[in-house]
Structure formats: structure tokens, C-alpha cells
Design a protein around this motif. Structure first.
Motif, PDB file in Angstrom:
ATOM      1  N   GLU A 171       0.835  -1.194   0.000  1.00  0.00           N
ATOM      2  CA  GLU A 171       0.000   0.000   0.000  1.00  0.00           C
ATOM      3  C   GLU A 171       0.870   1.244   0.000  1.00  0.00           C
ATOM      4  N   ASN A 172       0.454   2.239  -0.799  1.00  0.00           N
ATOM      5  CA  ASN A 172       1.113   3.543  -0.789  1.00  0.00           C
ATOM      6  C   ASN A 172       0.043   4.630  -0.905  1.00  0.00           C
ATOM      7  N   GLU A 173       0.445   5.861  -1.090  1.00  0.00           N
ATOM      8  CA  GLU A 173      -0.510   6.974  -1.084  1.00  0.00           C
ATOM      9  C   GLU A 173      -1.386   7.013  -2.328  1.00  0.00           C
ATOM     10  N   PHE A 174      -1.093   6.169  -3.338  1.00  0.00           N
ATOM     11  CA  PHE A 174      -1.889   6.161  -4.559  1.00  0.00           C
ATOM     12  C   PHE A 174      -2.599   4.828  -4.801  1.00  0.00           C
ATOM     13  N   SER A 175      -2.230   3.796  -4.097  1.00  0.00           N
ATOM     14  CA  SER A 175      -2.599   2.422  -4.465  1.00  0.00           C
ATOM     15  C   SER A 175      -4.083   2.127  -4.305  1.00  0.00           C
ATOM     16  N   ILE A 176      -4.497   1.088  -5.032  1.00  0.00           N
ATOM     17  CA  ILE A 176      -5.824   0.486  -4.885  1.00  0.00           C
ATOM     18  C   ILE A 176      -5.582  -0.954  -4.466  1.00  0.00           C
ATOM     19  N   ASN A 177      -6.102  -1.341  -3.328  1.00  0.00           N
ATOM     20  CA  ASN A 177      -5.840  -2.679  -2.787  1.00  0.00           C
ATOM     21  C   ASN A 177      -7.157  -3.423  -2.608  1.00  0.00           C
ATOM     22  N   LEU A 178      -7.298  -4.524  -3.346  1.00  0.00           N
ATOM     23  CA  LEU A 178      -8.532  -5.298  -3.329  1.00  0.00           C
ATOM     24  C   LEU A 178      -8.306  -6.606  -2.563  1.00  0.00           C
ATOM     25  N   PRO A 179      -8.993  -6.813  -1.430  1.00  0.00           N
ATOM     26  CA  PRO A 179      -8.848  -8.082  -0.707  1.00  0.00           C
ATOM     27  C   PRO A 179      -9.486  -9.219  -1.491  1.00  0.00           C
ATOM     28  N   ALA A 180      -8.830 -10.365  -1.510  1.00  0.00           N
ATOM     29  CA  ALA A 180      -9.323 -11.482  -2.323  1.00  0.00           C
ATOM     30  C   ALA A 180      -8.969 -12.802  -1.657  1.00  0.00           C
ATOM     31  N   TRP A 192      -4.087 -10.479  -1.944  1.00  0.00           N
ATOM     32  CA  TRP A 192      -4.357  -9.067  -2.242  1.00  0.00           C
ATOM     33  C   TRP A 192      -4.072  -8.793  -3.706  1.00  0.00           C
ATOM     34  N   ILE A 193      -4.977  -8.076  -4.344  1.00  0.00           N
ATOM     35  CA  ILE A 193      -4.720  -7.552  -5.689  1.00  0.00           C
ATOM     36  C   ILE A 193      -4.233  -6.127  -5.490  1.00  0.00           C
ATOM     37  N   ASN A 194      -2.921  -5.926  -5.629  1.00  0.00           N
ATOM     38  CA  ASN A 194      -2.287  -4.638  -5.309  1.00  0.00           C
ATOM     39  C   ASN A 194      -2.048  -3.833  -6.583  1.00  0.00           C
ATOM     40  N   ILE A 195      -2.867  -2.824  -6.801  1.00  0.00           N
ATOM     41  CA  ILE A 195      -2.633  -1.890  -7.918  1.00  0.00           C
ATOM     42  C   ILE A 195      -1.868  -0.717  -7.323  1.00  0.00           C
ATOM     43  N   ILE A 196      -0.564  -0.876  -7.243  1.00  0.00           N
ATOM     44  CA  ILE A 196       0.246   0.122  -6.545  1.00  0.00           C
ATOM     45  C   ILE A 196       0.537   1.332  -7.423  1.00  0.00           C
ATOM     46  N   ASN A 197       0.322   1.204  -8.728  1.00  0.00           N
ATOM     47  CA  ASN A 197       0.560   2.337  -9.630  1.00  0.00           C
ATOM     48  C   ASN A 197      -0.649   2.523 -10.540  1.00  0.00           C
ATOM     49  N   ILE A 221     -13.189   4.099  -6.372  1.00  0.00           N
ATOM     50  CA  ILE A 221     -13.761   5.384  -5.948  1.00  0.00           C
ATOM     51  C   ILE A 221     -13.497   5.647  -4.471  1.00  0.00           C
ATOM     52  N   THR A 222     -13.876   4.705  -3.623  1.00  0.00           N
ATOM     53  CA  THR A 222     -13.769   4.934  -2.181  1.00  0.00           C
ATOM     54  C   THR A 222     -12.319   5.069  -1.724  1.00  0.00           C
ATOM     55  N   GLN A 223     -11.427   4.248  -2.257  1.00  0.00           N
ATOM     56  CA  GLN A 223     -10.035   4.303  -1.808  1.00  0.00           C
ATOM     57  C   GLN A 223      -9.335   5.570  -2.284  1.00  0.00           C
ATOM     58  N   HIS A 224      -9.664   6.040  -3.487  1.00  0.00           N
ATOM     59  CA  HIS A 224      -9.021   7.267  -3.964  1.00  0.00           C
ATOM     60  C   HIS A 224      -9.555   8.497  -3.230  1.00  0.00           C
TER      61      HIS A 224
END
Length: 658
Positions: A171-180, A192-197, A221-224
């Protein structure tokens, strides 16, 4: 080594052992029912002497001793039996034969208590014992014919196609992290599906009902919003996403350094819609902005033109509309530079229109071909060039659309550090083409303003992206990364992108996007995803059966990790794809096939607040606005024509067709 001679010798030993078992059982019958054998005249002096010698060995010291010894030799003879293998035979069948045979073999002893003659009693006992013996022999033979080494019982090869996935949270200040959660060799594990960029863009695919919005887009939406992004959301099914944006904003607006404003566009309910002019003159710095706007609005209204860009009868209407837009941008510093005024100005008769347009030198090269065709009486060509634009734009001539497009409640620079915004724009599936063209213009202008240096981090989210047209979307993805602009595109299938954007543009988008999350898709889309995820080492087994033995050959082979058929049969909430990483945060396990886990309590629609009213709808005000725009254009034409007529230096600009 196993040779033919060894096999033959073993067979002879087994036959000899079974023969000993039969001889002992025969002696048992002869000894126990000696009188019956005499009556049947089955005896000899030799057998009597042999029997007397054997009696001295205590073989017949008890009734069952000789039977047990015979059964023991039979069991030894069955150990080395190798019958022809049969896949249909089971242990249950063999055990049934053995258990029934043993029961009959030993319970035949009860016959001796029957009140029968010696001969009949002997016949029954011997028959039952032999029957039990034969059943035991059959059961043992069946055991030797059962295939003990079974192949893996995985009909669809599901367990073999599982692979390790990322279980750590990055996780970073931009990431989207989806629990799976995912399956690995039959064990369910958390991941975790880590969309770090997200600045390398996110493509979300899936047929209707696959769960794109519920399982992925709403997380984006919610994480951003939680991480302080300015936001633009294209809400195809208004107000599904807009409601989530509004409620999440209410909950987390305190985390922003500068509290953003929430705006939304909705052509169907004007009481809940802000007004915004996409052709705001302050944002149009040169004529190239007018060219892009004209191209976007006309290609949005005529989607088949997308594949015909460069054709004469496609580029001509675009040039004509460009001239109209830029003229209004320059006239009185853009006082009437709105799309409704553009539409009304296009409807003016050619004499007055061309005369007025000639007063603006910057658009002379755009309008000269049309004026030349008009003066040379090439009306068929002229109508082919202009009428297609006028007819397409006429579809936007609606009081409600005019009302929204002619206001200035907010500007489209959503990532302005001094005034950040969260903007939602809603479409209507019943009016998709008309609204989609207008929204395409909004998006085109917004992207130009957002993709600049020194602005806040922003997120652009498009649900059902193919329903709008955004020219050069590939350029946005390629260049906006350095300006911290994240894009998330939702689509049902690659073929949908090809239909609405053309094959080349669709292929470019598919290939340059770094993060791909796909639910159930089929056809060429599934094939591309399968190739993108790649191959893994899988176990392979083969079974060989011959008369005397079976063998299973096991090997490893590089096979597709997720085949097309599996992607085409994914359940709702089940996704496959790949993610991209950063140089400072490497992710080795980029591919995934997992089920995204949603927190149901956080997505309870019953607890969402309704988007508030902005103003009371006033039909008379909307109608007056519509008429005022028409009057503005009439006044403009009248004022300019009077100026041309009264100024001798400008009289040559007046066009009067003979």
C-alpha cells in the motif's frame, strides 16, 4: 531383471501352492466323510494308507484345522497372481466375494447337525465348502485385477491450473488494494490484488453481471477519495456511482488539505444538476482546442465516423464546426461561446453566416472551401459538407441540454490546487448517443485541463467507457502518468471497444494499459487475457494397462495458467488479470485468479444519503433560457451585418449569391 523364465517359474510355484490347498481340502473331505466315500465307491487301499500316515501329523486334530491350512495355501497362491487389469473393478466387489466366500466356507460346518443321511449330508457340506472356496478364489483374483494406482480425480484440471498469488499487502498513497481469496492445490488462501501504480491505468472488463462495478470500480472510488484524490466519474447508470462518490465524500472530506466541492451533471433531473459550459472561453487558448472539441462532439454523435477519420466528408463538417466555435470564442471575448450558441449559429442562412464568419481572420482557411462551393453553386457538395454537421448537432437542440451547457456553476479543472473538485456526470441508456456526445465533449475538455504539471493527484473513472468518445485516450494514458492522473476504464468486452473506437485504437488501449482486471469474458478478449497471464508448469499423468501390470507416467509440462474456457465461465465476483509494479516496489507474482471479498456492511445502499437538490426546477426559466440563446444569435447576426453594411472597408466581406 524380470524375464520370461522368471514369470513362468513363478506361475508354476503358484499353481503348485494352489494344488496343495486343493489336496489338503480333498483329504479333509475324505477323512471327515469316509463312510460316504465308501458308499459312493470312491476309495482305494493306497489312499487309506496315505490317510493313516497323515493322521499321525495331527492335521485332522480338529475339524477346522485342515480347512484353515487349505485356506492359507490358497491365500499364498493368490498373493502373486497378476490378472488382466480392469478399470471397472472395485475393492467393494472383491471384498464382497471374499466375505461371502469365507462365511460359506466356514458356516458349512453347521450342515453336520442336520438330521440327514450320511451321503446327503456329505453332499451338502462338500458342495457348500467348495462354493465358498471358489468365491474366495474369485475375490482374490478380482483383487489382483484392480488398478491400484489411480489418476488424479480432477475432471476439469482445476487444481492443476492453480498457482501462487500475492498474499502480501502493498500500500502507498496512490494504491488500490482489493482483498481477495484464491485456491492453491485445493486450499483456499487469502490474497491481495495490489494496484500500486494506478497512473499506469486500470482496465476493468466483464460481461453484464460479472461484478465490475460492485467488486472493483466502487473500491477505486472509495479508496481514492480516502487518499485525497480529486475525482471525475462517468456514471453510465446514474446515480449508482454518483451516490457512492457523494456519500464517501461526506465521510472523508476532512482529510483533504483544501476541502473539495462536489458537482454533478444530470440532463434528466435538472433540479439535481449543476450547469457547466464545456467551451468556457477561459480554457480555450488557441484554435487547436476548437478543433479537438469539434472532432469530439461530431464523432460522438456519428460513431461510424471514427473509422473514417481523414475522409473528405468527415473532415469537412469538423472544419466547419471548428470555425463556428472559434468565431464565438473570439467574438466579444467569448460572451456567447457555448455549445447551444454554436448549434444555433450553424442554422443561420448561408449568406449571413458566411459574411459574419469572414470577419474573423483566424478561421478564414477553415471557411474558404465552403464559401467557394457556395459561390460556385456547388450546393450538392456544400450540403454534403455542412448538412451532416447541422443534422447531427440538431439532435442536441433541447431546452434541458441548452440549460445545462450554458451555465457556469463550476469549471472542469478538477485538480486545481486552490479549488479541487469531485465531479460526476450521468448518462441515460435510453438517450445514450445524444447524452454521450455531450459528455464526450465535457471529458475532452476536462482531460486537457487535468493533464498539466503542478496540479493535484486526480482519478478519472469511466463506467462503460465505450459509450462515450474520447479522442487520443492512448495519449492520455501514456503522458498523464507523470502528472499524477490515474485512469480507470470499464468495458464489457474488447469487441465493444473495437466497435465504438475502431480496431486499431482498441488494440492500442488494450496493450498499453498496465493493470487489467477481468471478470467473465469470452472470444478474442479471453484469448488475449490468457496469453497475457502466461503459462505455468503443470503435472501430466498417463495410465498404461497390459495383461500383467499397470503403469502411470508422470511428467511436468508448461501449459496455459488460465485457459480460455475458464475465463469464459468465471462466476460473478471472480476475476483474473495482471498488475503492474514500480521500480521501488517489485511484485513478483503479478498474475491473479481470485475472488474479490467485499465488506457487505460498507456497501449497504439503504444507508446512503440521497444527492441533495441544487435548485427547484423551473420550466419557464429553462424555456426562456432556450429562447434567449436563439435571440442572442439573431442579435449577433443583425449587429454584425449592420456593421459590415455601414463600414465601407468591410463591405467586400458581404456575400450575396447571384
Amino acid at each position: 531383471m524380470q524375464t520370461g523364465e522368471n514369470e513362468q517359474a513363478l506361475r508354476k510355484i503358484l499353481d503348485m501352492t494352489r494344488l496343495i490347498s486343493l489336496v489338503i481340502l480333498g483329504l479333509h473331505f475324505y477323512y471327515q466323510f469316509y463312510a460316504a466315500f465308501h458308499q459312493w465307491n470312491i476309495y482305494s487301499a493306497f489312499t487309506d494308507r496315505l490317510l493313516n500316515n497323515i493322521i499321525q501329523t495331527d492335521l485332522f486334530s480338529s475339524f477346522h484345522k485342515s480347512k484353515l491350512i487349505a485356506l492359507g495355501f490358497l491365500g499364498i497362491s493368490l498373493i502373486g497372481v497378476k490378472g488382466r487389469k480392469n478399470e471397472k473393478l472395485t475393492y467393494q466387489t472383491a471384498l464382497l466375494y471374499l466375505s461371502v466366500g469365507i462365511l460359506i466356507y466356514f458356516l458349512s460346518y453347521l450342515c453336520i447337525f442336520l438330521n440327514l443321511t450320511e451321503t446327503i449330508l456329505s453332499f451338502f457340506y462338500i458342495s457348500l465348502t467348495i462354493l465358498g472356496y471358489l468365491l474366495i478364489l474369485s475375490g482374490g483374483t478380482i483383487l489382483s485385477r484392480i488398478i491400484k494406482n489411480k489418476l488424479q480425480n480432477d475432471i476439469f484440471n482445476s487444481l492443476n491450473e492453480t498457482f501462487p498469488q500475492e498474499e502480501r499487502l502493498f500500500e502507498n498513497e496512490f494504491s488500490i488494494n482489493l482483498p481477495a481469496r484464491y485456491n492453491l492445490k485445493g486450499k483456499v488462501r487469502k490474497s491481495w490484488i495490489n494496484i500500486i501504480n494506478p497512473f499506469r491505468s486500470v482496465l476493468v472488463l466483464g460481461t453484464p453481471g460479472a461484478g465490475k462495478t460492485y467488486f472493483v470500480i466502487r473500491h477505486v472510488i472509495t479508496q481514492h477519495i480516502k487518499k485525497g484524490f480529486s475525482l471525475f466519474v462517468y456514471d453510465f447508470k446514474y446515480d449508482d456511482l454518483s451516490s457512492i462518490v457523494y456519500n464517501t465524500f461526506l465521510k472523508y472530506k476532512h482529510i483533504y488539505k483544501v476541502t473539495p466541492e462536489f458537482y454533478h451533471i444530470n440532463f434528466d433531473d435538472l433540479s439535481r444538476s449543476h450547469r457547466c459550459n464545456p467551451l468556457d472561453p477561459s480554457t480555450m487558448n488557441d484554435i487547436s482546442d476548437a478543433v479537438e472539441s469539434a472532432r469530439t462532439i461530431l464523432l460522438g454523435l456519428n460513431r461510424d465516423w471514427i473509422r473514417r477519420q481523414g475522409d473528405f466528408f468527415v473532415e469537412s463538417p469538423i472544419n466547419f464546426l471548428t470555425a463556428i466555435i472559434w468565431f464565438l470564442r473570439k467574438y466579444r471575448y467569448g460572451e456567447f461561446c457555448t455549445l447551444p450558441h454554436v448549434i444555433e449559429l450553424m442554422q443561420v442562412d448561408y449568406d449571413n453566416l458566411f459574411s459574419v464568419l469572414r470577419t474573423e481572420k483566424e478561421i478564414e482557411v477553415f471557411i474558404n472551401p465552403f464559401i467557394s462551393a457556395y459561390l460556385n453553386d456547388a450546393m450538392e457538395q456544400l450540403e454534403g459538407q455542412i448538412a451532416s454537421a447541422k443534422i447531427a448537432m440538431a439532435r442536441l437542440s433541447s431546452p434541458s441540454i441548452y440549460y445545462v451547457l450554458s451555465g457556469n456553476d463550476f469549471t472542469l479543472d478538477i485538480n486545481n490546487p486552490l479549488k479541487p473538485k469531485l465531479v460526476c456526470m450521468g448518462n441515460n441508456s435510453l438517450k445514450m448517443q445524444t447524452y454521450g456526445a455531450v459528455l464526450s465533449l465535457y471529458v475532452n475538455r476536462l482531460v486537457k485541463l487535468v493533464n498539466q504539471k503542478g496540479k493535484l493527484k486526480s482519478s478519472l473513472i469511466f463506467d462503460e467507457f465505450p459509450t462515450i468518445y474520447l479522442n487520443n485516450m492512448d495519449s492520455l494514458i501514456a503522458t498523464a502518468r507523470s502528472n499524477k492522473v490515474a485512469t480507470c476504464l470499464g468495458a464489457q468486452d474488447l469487441s465493444q471497444l473495437r466497435k465504438d473506437y475502431g480496431k486499431e485504437q482498441a488494440e492500442v488501449l488494450m496493450n498499453i494499459i498496465g493493470n487489467v482486471i477481468s471478470g467473465q469474458v469470452s472470444g478474442d478478449t479471453a484469448k488475449q487475457l490468457s496469453d497475457r497471464i502466461g503459462k505455468i508448469m503443470q503435472d501430466r499423468e498417463s495410465l498404461s494397462i497390459n495383461r500383467s501390470d499397470t503403469s502411470i507416467n508422470r511428467s511436468k509440462q508448461l501449459e496455459t495458467a488460465i485457459p480460455l474456457s475458464k475465463i469464459a465461465t468465471l462466476s460473478s465476483g471472480e476475476f483474473v488479470g495482471t498488475v503492474a509494479d514500480n521500480p521501488d516496489c517489485k511484485i513478483d507474482l503479478k498474475a491473479f485468479h481470485a475472488e474479490i471479498r467485499n465488506d457487505q456492511s460498507s456497501f449497504n445502499n439503504h444507508n446512503l444519503e440521497e444527492i441533495p437538490l441544487i435548485r427547484q426546477k423551473n420550466d419557464s426559466l429553462i424555456q426562456r433560457n432556450y429562447l434567449q440563446i436563439n435571440q442572442d444569435i439573431q442579435d449577433l447576426i443583425q449587429a454584425e451585418m449592420e456593421r459590415l453594411l455601414n463600414d465601407p472597408g468591410l463591405g467586400h466581406l458581404i456575400i450575396k449569391k447571384k
